[in-house]
Design a protein around this motif. Structure first.
Motif, PDB file in Angstrom:
ATOM      1  N   GLU A 172      34.617  33.094  53.376  1.00 14.87           N
ATOM      2  CA  GLU A 172      34.031  32.259  54.423  1.00 14.87           C
ATOM      3  C   GLU A 172      34.315  32.835  55.808  1.00 14.87           C
ATOM      4  N   GLN A 197      38.122  32.474  48.395  1.00 17.20           N
ATOM      5  CA  GLN A 197      36.935  31.842  48.978  1.00 17.20           C
ATOM      6  C   GLN A 197      37.095  31.672  50.487  1.00 17.20           C
ATOM      7  N   GLU A 257      31.923  35.679  56.298  1.00 17.42           N
ATOM      8  CA  GLU A 257      30.587  35.161  56.619  1.00 17.42           C
ATOM      9  C   GLU A 257      30.517  34.700  58.072  1.00 17.42           C
ATOM     10  N   SER A 258      31.569  34.060  58.538  1.00 15.09           N
ATOM     11  CA  SER A 258      31.624  33.586  59.919  1.00 15.09           C
ATOM     12  C   SER A 258      31.577  34.760  60.902  1.00 15.09           C
TER      13      SER A 258
END
Length: 147
Positions: free
Chosen positions: A32, A28, A35-36
């Motif tokens: 993340e 996860q 995504e950043s």
């Protein structure tokens, strides 16, 4: 006191389930980060568009050469930033694939421990039943011999 087979497998199962949870968390975190980076790349691309428009406006207007050069240089830096971030994204994609494989391995081990625990439980029940049957037979034999 001896630890039963079922207790050993249950203990192992708990450890492996914790390792699976840690692998999920790690996966996860990588998601993340991706995504950043995606959000950052989108922002950089927006800046590029804005500065390209500024450059067009500067070229059409009466702007100093210094301002044109600075804007072009900054635009090049934005483009390099995008390339660097896309490279990071690619590295993170590979890291995510490894994390997913690791998570699956931990899940398989956790499930295997669950199955072994269940099997040990069934074996324990069967052993208890056999012992009960043996004791009942002994009791019946004893009662038969008394009569």
């Amino acid at each position: 006191m001896t630890i039963s087979k079922m207790d050993r497998f249950a203990s192992l199962g708990k450890i492996q389930y914790q390792q699976y949870q840690q692998a999920l968390e790690s996966e996860q975190q990588v998601r993340e980060m991706i995504e950043s980076i995606d959000a950052s790349v989108a922002q950089v691309r927006q800046y590029q568009q804005d500065y390209q428009q500024d450059l067009i406006n500067l070229q059409e207007g009466t702007s100093t050469t210094e301002k044109l050069v600075r804007t072009r240089k900054f635009l090049q830096q934005l483009m390099q930033m995008e390339v660097d971030q896309l490279r990071q994204r690619q590295d993170l994609d590979q890291k995510l694939q490894h994390a997913q494989a690791h998570t699956m391995l931990k899940l398989q081990k956790s499930r295997m421990s669950d199955k072994l625990t269940e099997k040990a439980h069934v074996e324990q029940l069967a052993a208890n039943k056999a012992l009960d049957t043996k004791q009942m037979d002994a009791l019946a034999t004893q009662m038969y011999n008394r009569s």
